[in-house]
Design an enzyme around this catalytic site. Structure first.
Site, PDB file in Angstrom:
ATOM      1  N   ASP A  12      13.669  57.571  35.322  1.00 39.26           N
ATOM      2  CA  ASP A  12      14.039  56.044  35.062  1.00 39.26           C
ATOM      3  C   ASP A  12      15.385  56.147  35.050  1.00 39.26           C
ATOM      4  OD1 ASP A  12      13.542  53.616  34.318  1.00 39.26           O
ATOM      5  OD2 ASP A  12      12.941  53.840  32.420  1.00 39.26           O
ATOM      6  N   CYS A  37      -8.571  46.413  29.214  1.00 33.20           N
ATOM      7  CA  CYS A  37      -6.965  46.196  28.941  1.00 33.20           C
ATOM      8  C   CYS A  37      -6.585  44.983  29.245  1.00 33.20           C
ATOM      9  CB  CYS A  37      -6.017  47.155  29.847  1.00 33.20           C
ATOM     10  SG  CYS A  37      -6.325  46.952  31.481  1.00 33.20           S
ATOM     11  N   CYS A  93      -5.083  42.412  25.979  1.00 33.89           N
ATOM     12  CA  CYS A  93      -3.895  42.456  25.874  1.00 33.89           C
ATOM     13  C   CYS A  93      -3.521  40.929  25.144  1.00 33.89           C
ATOM     14  CB  CYS A  93      -3.109  42.327  27.441  1.00 33.89           C
ATOM     15  SG  CYS A  93      -1.306  41.557  27.505  1.00 33.89           S
ATOM     16  N   CYS A 148      -7.919  51.946  26.308  1.00 28.54           N
ATOM     17  CA  CYS A 148      -8.405  52.365  27.691  1.00 28.54           C
ATOM     18  C   CYS A 148      -9.253  53.596  27.488  1.00 28.54           C
ATOM     19  CB  CYS A 148      -7.278  52.610  28.530  1.00 28.54           C
ATOM     20  SG  CYS A 148      -7.298  53.663  30.083  1.00 28.54           S
TER      21      CYS A 148
HETATM   22  C1  B12 Z   1      10.626  47.769  34.306  1.00 23.94           C
HETATM   23  C2  B12 Z   1       9.654  48.664  33.703  1.00 23.94           C
HETATM   24  C3  B12 Z   1       9.120  48.051  32.345  1.00 23.94           C
HETATM   25  C4  B12 Z   1       8.668  46.488  32.236  1.00 23.94           C
HETATM   26  C5  B12 Z   1       7.770  46.119  33.558  1.00 23.94           C
HETATM   27  C6  B12 Z   1       6.393  46.993  33.290  1.00 23.94           C
HETATM   28  C7  B12 Z   1       5.692  47.309  34.756  1.00 23.94           C
HETATM   29  N1  B12 Z   1       4.371  47.444  34.534  1.00 23.94           N
HETATM   30  O1  B12 Z   1       6.507  47.386  35.615  1.00 23.94           O
HETATM   31  C8  B12 Z   1       8.230  46.665  30.776  1.00 23.94           C
HETATM   32  C9  B12 Z   1       9.709  46.406  30.102  1.00 23.94           C
HETATM   33  C10 B12 Z   1       7.354  45.412  30.548  1.00 23.94           C
HETATM   34  C11 B12 Z   1       7.739  48.094  30.565  1.00 23.94           C
HETATM   35  C12 B12 Z   1       6.633  48.173  29.654  1.00 23.94           C
HETATM   36  C13 B12 Z   1       6.306  49.448  29.413  1.00 23.94           C
HETATM   37  N2  B12 Z   1       6.612  50.751  29.861  1.00 23.94           N
HETATM   38 CO1  B12 Z   1       7.818  50.865  31.511  1.00 23.94          CO
HETATM   39  N3  B12 Z   1       9.035  50.920  32.947  1.00 23.94           N
HETATM   40  C14 B12 Z   1       9.882  50.184  33.787  1.00 23.94           C
HETATM   41  C15 B12 Z   1      10.382  50.730  34.755  1.00 23.94           C
HETATM   42  C16 B12 Z   1      11.931  50.781  34.434  1.00 23.94           C
HETATM   43  C17 B12 Z   1      10.247  49.933  36.158  1.00 23.94           C
HETATM   44  C18 B12 Z   1       8.891  49.844  36.578  1.00 23.94           C
HETATM   45  C19 B12 Z   1       8.800  48.847  38.117  1.00 23.94           C
HETATM   46  O2  B12 Z   1       9.561  49.140  38.868  1.00 23.94           O
HETATM   47  N4  B12 Z   1       8.301  47.829  37.722  1.00 23.94           N
HETATM   48  C20 B12 Z   1       7.892  46.803  39.036  1.00 23.94           C
HETATM   49  C21 B12 Z   1       6.499  46.673  39.470  1.00 23.94           C
HETATM   50  C22 B12 Z   1       6.644  45.642  40.891  1.00 23.94           C
HETATM   51  O3  B12 Z   1       6.224  48.039  39.663  1.00 23.94           O
HETATM   52  P1  B12 Z   1       4.419  48.446  39.446  1.00 23.94           P
HETATM   53  O4  B12 Z   1       3.991  48.002  38.193  1.00 23.94           O
HETATM   54  O5  B12 Z   1       4.749  49.828  39.813  1.00 23.94           O
HETATM   55  O6  B12 Z   1       4.063  47.418  40.666  1.00 23.94           O
HETATM   56  C23 B12 Z   1       2.956  47.902  41.425  1.00 23.94           C
HETATM   57  C24 B12 Z   1       1.768  47.353  41.000  1.00 23.94           C
HETATM   58  O7  B12 Z   1       1.703  46.039  40.701  1.00 23.94           O
HETATM   59  C25 B12 Z   1       1.011  47.699  42.150  1.00 23.94           C
HETATM   60  N5  B12 Z   1      -0.113  46.957  42.562  1.00 23.94           N
HETATM   61  C26 B12 Z   1      -0.065  45.611  42.850  1.00 23.94           C
HETATM   62  N6  B12 Z   1      -1.295  45.157  43.083  1.00 23.94           N
HETATM   63  C27 B12 Z   1      -1.977  46.212  43.326  1.00 23.94           C
HETATM   64  C28 B12 Z   1      -3.263  46.274  43.815  1.00 23.94           C
HETATM   65  C29 B12 Z   1      -4.237  47.617  43.865  1.00 23.94           C
HETATM   66  C30 B12 Z   1      -5.247  47.809  44.310  1.00 23.94           C
HETATM   67  C31 B12 Z   1      -3.209  48.653  43.292  1.00 23.94           C
HETATM   68  C32 B12 Z   1      -3.766  49.861  43.325  1.00 23.94           C
HETATM   69  C33 B12 Z   1      -1.923  48.476  43.003  1.00 23.94           C
HETATM   70  C34 B12 Z   1      -1.271  47.133  42.866  1.00 23.94           C
HETATM   71  O8  B12 Z   1       1.954  47.747  43.285  1.00 23.94           O
HETATM   72  C35 B12 Z   1       3.178  47.690  42.888  1.00 23.94           C
HETATM   73  C36 B12 Z   1       4.168  48.565  43.588  1.00 23.94           C
HETATM   74  O9  B12 Z   1       3.649  49.714  43.432  1.00 23.94           O
HETATM   75  C37 B12 Z   1       9.547  52.282  34.878  1.00 23.94           C
HETATM   76  C38 B12 Z   1      10.538  53.512  35.450  1.00 23.94           C
HETATM   77  C39 B12 Z   1      10.646  53.451  36.699  1.00 23.94           C
HETATM   78  N7  B12 Z   1      11.932  53.469  37.229  1.00 23.94           N
HETATM   79  O10 B12 Z   1       9.773  53.239  37.481  1.00 23.94           O
HETATM   80  C40 B12 Z   1       9.164  52.253  33.504  1.00 23.94           C
HETATM   81  C41 B12 Z   1       7.530  52.764  33.264  1.00 23.94           C
HETATM   82  C42 B12 Z   1       6.655  52.212  34.079  1.00 23.94           C
HETATM   83  N8  B12 Z   1       7.544  52.538  31.918  1.00 23.94           N
HETATM   84  C43 B12 Z   1       6.794  53.579  31.010  1.00 23.94           C
HETATM   85  C44 B12 Z   1       6.169  53.030  29.762  1.00 23.94           C
HETATM   86  C45 B12 Z   1       5.922  54.109  29.187  1.00 23.94           C
HETATM   87  C46 B12 Z   1       6.040  51.673  29.428  1.00 23.94           C
HETATM   88  C47 B12 Z   1       5.279  51.240  28.130  1.00 23.94           C
HETATM   89  C48 B12 Z   1       3.946  51.956  27.778  1.00 23.94           C
HETATM   90  C49 B12 Z   1       6.144  51.374  26.872  1.00 23.94           C
HETATM   91  C50 B12 Z   1       5.591  50.836  25.796  1.00 23.94           C
HETATM   92  N9  B12 Z   1       4.588  51.505  25.180  1.00 23.94           N
HETATM   93  O11 B12 Z   1       5.839  49.831  25.194  1.00 23.94           O
HETATM   94  C51 B12 Z   1       5.016  49.732  28.341  1.00 23.94           C
HETATM   95  C52 B12 Z   1       3.867  49.374  29.203  1.00 23.94           C
HETATM   96  C53 B12 Z   1       3.479  47.928  29.506  1.00 23.94           C
HETATM   97  C54 B12 Z   1       2.526  48.029  30.839  1.00 23.94           C
HETATM   98  N10 B12 Z   1       1.469  47.438  30.621  1.00 23.94           N
HETATM   99  O12 B12 Z   1       2.923  48.196  31.893  1.00 23.94           O
HETATM  100  C55 B12 Z   1       6.413  54.544  32.164  1.00 23.94           C
HETATM  101  C56 B12 Z   1       5.064  54.495  32.289  1.00 23.94           C
HETATM  102  C57 B12 Z   1       4.309  55.897  32.497  1.00 23.94           C
HETATM  103  C58 B12 Z   1       2.988  55.875  33.153  1.00 23.94           C
HETATM  104  N11 B12 Z   1       2.157  56.569  32.704  1.00 23.94           N
HETATM  105  O13 B12 Z   1       2.659  54.977  34.192  1.00 23.94           O
HETATM  106  C59 B12 Z   1       7.548  54.406  33.196  1.00 23.94           C
HETATM  107  C60 B12 Z   1       7.074  54.813  34.701  1.00 23.94           C
HETATM  108  C61 B12 Z   1       8.612  55.155  32.707  1.00 23.94           C
HETATM  109  C62 B12 Z   1       8.733  56.557  32.870  1.00 23.94           C
HETATM  110  N12 B12 Z   1       9.715  57.071  33.687  1.00 23.94           N
HETATM  111  O14 B12 Z   1       7.786  57.176  32.366  1.00 23.94           O
HETATM  112  N13 B12 Z   1       8.139  48.841  31.424  1.00 23.94           N
HETATM  113  S1  SF4 Z   2      -9.647  52.206  32.856  1.00 22.38           S
HETATM  114 FE1  SF4 Z   2      -7.771  51.524  31.627  1.00 22.38          FE
HETATM  115  S2  SF4 Z   2      -6.250  50.871  32.803  1.00 22.38           S
HETATM  116 FE2  SF4 Z   2      -8.069  50.792  33.943  1.00 22.38          FE
HETATM  117  S3  SF4 Z   2      -8.966  48.713  33.695  1.00 22.38           S
HETATM  118 FE3  SF4 Z   2      -9.966  50.000  31.936  1.00 22.38          FE
HETATM  119  S4  SF4 Z   2      -8.625  50.022  30.162  1.00 22.38           S
HETATM  120 FE4  SF4 Z   2      -7.416  49.204  32.163  1.00 22.38          FE
HETATM  121  S1  SF4 Z   3       1.621  43.023  25.712  1.00 20.50           S
HETATM  122 FE1  SF4 Z   3       0.916  45.042  25.128  1.00 20.50          FE
HETATM  123  S2  SF4 Z   3      -1.234  45.061  26.050  1.00 20.50           S
HETATM  124 FE2  SF4 Z   3      -0.380  43.540  26.903  1.00 20.50          FE
HETATM  125  S3  SF4 Z   3       0.684  44.305  28.826  1.00 20.50           S
HETATM  126 FE3  SF4 Z   3       2.232  44.670  27.375  1.00 20.50          FE
HETATM  127  S4  SF4 Z   3       1.972  46.595  26.385  1.00 20.50           S
HETATM  128 FE4  SF4 Z   3       0.193  45.924  27.423  1.00 20.50          FE
END
Ligand code: B12
Ligand code: SF4
Ligand code: SF4
Length: 416
Positions: A130, A190, A194, A244
């Site tokens: 990240d 989930c 949420c 989850c």
């Molecule tokens: C911005 C960011 C956030 C944002 C946005 C979250 C998000 N989900 O993207 C916020 C601030 C909300 C956030 C929160 C959290 N984050 Co954060 N965050 C990031 C960051 C910096 C970038 C993510 C990103 O590019 N998002 C943009 C979107 C477009 O990306 P995406 O979710 O991958 O989008 C994909 C899906 O939408 C998918 N998709 C869409 N439609 C469909 C349909 C199908 C069928 C499928 C399969 C997929 C799919 O395709 C998209 C492109 O790949 C990454 C680090 C990194 N550089 O990657 C960490 C990262 C994602 N975060 C992480 C963590 C730990 C968290 C939290 C758990 C922290 C917490 N406990 O509060 C929460 C989880 C919230 C959640 N439910 O996601 C970890 C996740 C680890 C993991 N096991 O996945 C990461 C990877 C950091 C790391 N290096 O470990 N985060």
């Molecule tokens: S397996 Fe986990 S991430 Fe997948 S829909 Fe159920 S609660 Fe959400």
């Molecule tokens: S508000 Fe909490 S439960 Fe909802 S998507 Fe963000 S981290 Fe997950």
């Protein structure tokens, strides 16, 4: 026969990673399109660094290393045991932030990994945790490290989604691992749990509504309609992971205990109870945990946080991920959490915060919390505090908050 890939992966495990996989370094076309769509919909909120240009770079490993041939993906587990029973004025911290900053922990290990890779195989390597324009999750999924959960985290077989991700983009030509065929199936736990509706579509998050974003990234006033939904979270949120099933399965082996945990977690999210899981999940040795060994803070006293000075902030959260939020944001979050969960003993503290905090956003949220506590606890005292703060308040937004809180807090005739 030991292959080069086996050797590379063993090296990763020796450097302290729980999972190591390999992906090819070709562009992520589908993910790029989805990322662009996500930005178009404004789902990044105020994270202004998430741009079209970033999506282009992040989806092409060769934009980070011209000679990129493979990507080594790594994961570090951070489960960390049970969430402690919530104390009356306790604020919740997301698990990933309970100890040392994961950027540092994974970064140290990745730097060592890269050094050793060069020694055994030559090549050029760039590591990320990240720390650059990389799609950590998309690369992890491509390498079969885990699958995309509907909560938008990567879920692994061995640790669920409680893993942090990193990767090495390398010029080494390595045979890639296949993606996993596992999916979430019909589960939607989930999305249902949420509290803010941030997971409004499967696999897609609206950051603007996510508690993690609101408490860590969002600079400014938290939308009023979302504040009650934040519960006692002051830094991040684990709800969509705590509910989850495949995330809990590796950590709570006993099926009946797991069912109790999931049921309690769901209730907890609705504010009805706290998952007192002391009897249901195994204890782990925190001293051995990579993130938790240096000063474990799983919960924080909300009244202490409400008055956190800059010096205390630096001292108390040095080396932790919590430093991502500004000190005044933590005070703001404490005010909201006290409004949601605080008891009558915290009313004077909120009154003092409203009268004295130097940051208008904190004063505004303290005003909201006083109004909410007046209604929740049916007490007149918080309304008197709002009334007496009004004449001296010069900030227009804070005045508005005070006036709205006074209007909205309705008391029954016998309120004290
Ligand atoms: C911005 C960011 C956030 C944002 C946005 C979250 C998000 N989900 O993207 C916020 C601030 C909300 C956030 C929160 C959290 N984050 Co954060 N965050 C990031 C960051 C910096 C970038 C993510 C990103 O590019 N998002 C943009 C979107 C477009 O990306 P995406 O979710 O991958 O989008 C994909 C899906 O939408 C998918 N998709 C869409 N439609 C469909 C349909 C199908 C069928 C499928 C399969 C997929 C799919 O395709 C998209 C492109 O790949 C990454 C680090 C990194 N550089 O990657 C960490 C990262 C994602 N975060 C992480 C963590 C730990 C968290 C939290 C758990 C922290 C917490 N406990 O509060 C929460 C989880 C919230 C959640 N439910 O996601 C970890 C996740 C680890 C993991 N096991 O996945 C990461 C990877 C950091 C790391 N290096 O470990 N985060
Ligand atoms: S397996 Fe986990 S991430 Fe997948 S829909 Fe159920 S609660 Fe959400
Ligand atoms: S508000 Fe909490 S439960 Fe909802 S998507 Fe963000 S981290 Fe997950």
């Amino acid at each position: 026969m030991t292959t080069r890939e086996d050797q590379v992966k063993q090296l990763g495990r020796d450097c302290g990673f729980d999972l190591v996989r390999i992906a090819d370094a070709s562009p992520l076309h589908l993910e790029r399109a989805r990322y662009l769509q996500w930005i178009e919909e404004g789902r990044q909120g105020e994270m202004a660094w998430m741009t079209h240009e970033r999506a282009e770079r992040a989806s092409a490993p060769s934009s980070l290393l011209a000679d990129a041939r493979s990507v080594i993906t790594v994961a570090l587990s951070y489960w960390g045991g049970n969430r402690p029973t919530r104390s009356a004025n306790g604020g919740a911290i997301a698990r990933y932030a309970w100890g040392r900053d994961y950027h540092a922990v994974l970064g140290e290990r990745l730097a060592q990994y890269v050094r050793q890779l060069s020694e055994i195989g030559g090549g050029v390597h760039r590591w990320y945790v990240d720390t650059g324009p990389v799609m950590d999750k998309a690369l992890a999924a491509r390498s079969g490290l885990g699958w995309y959960g509907k909560n938008t985290n990567i879920l692994t077989e061995s640790f669920g989604s409680f893993v942090l991700l990193g990767e090495i983009i390398t010029s080494l030509q390595l045979h890639p691992d296949p993606a996993t065929s596992r999916t979430c199936g019909t589960c939607r736990a989930c999305l249902v749990a949420c509290p803010t509706g941030a997971l409004d579509h499967e696999y897609r998050i609206d950051s603007r509504k996510c508690i993690s974003y609101l408490t860590i990234e969002h600079r400014g006033s938290i939308p009023r309609d979302l504040r009650p939904k934040l519960g006692n979270w002051v830094f991040g949120c684990d709800i969509c992971q705590d509910v989850c099933p495949p995330t809990m399965e590796p950590h709570i082996a006993d099926r009946a205990a797991r069912r109790r945990w999931l049921a309690e977690s769901r209730q907890y999210m609705q504010g009805a109870a706290t998952p007192d899981t002391g009897t249901h999940a195994p204890d782990i040795n925190l001293a051995d945990h990579p993130l938790l060994s240096a000063g474990r803070r799983t919960e924080v006293d909300l009244v202490w946080l409400l008055f956190l000075s800059h010096d205390e902030y630096v001292e108390s959260f040095r080396g932790t991920a919590i430093r991502r939020a500004k000190v005044w944001m933590l005070r703001r979050n404490a005010a909201v959490a006290l409004g949601n969960t605080g008891d009558a003993r915290c009313i004077p503290a909120l009154g003092r915060s409203l009268a004295t905090d130097e940051h208008p956003v904190v004063r505004a949220h303290a005003a909201w919390a006083l109004g909410r506590l007046a209604a929740r606890l049916q007490r007149r005292e918080p309304l008197d505090m709002l009334q007496s703060a009004l004449p001296a308040e010069r900030d227009g937004d804070v005045r508005n908050e005070i006036e709205r809180s006074l209007e909205e807090a309705t008391l029954s005739a016998d309120a004290g």
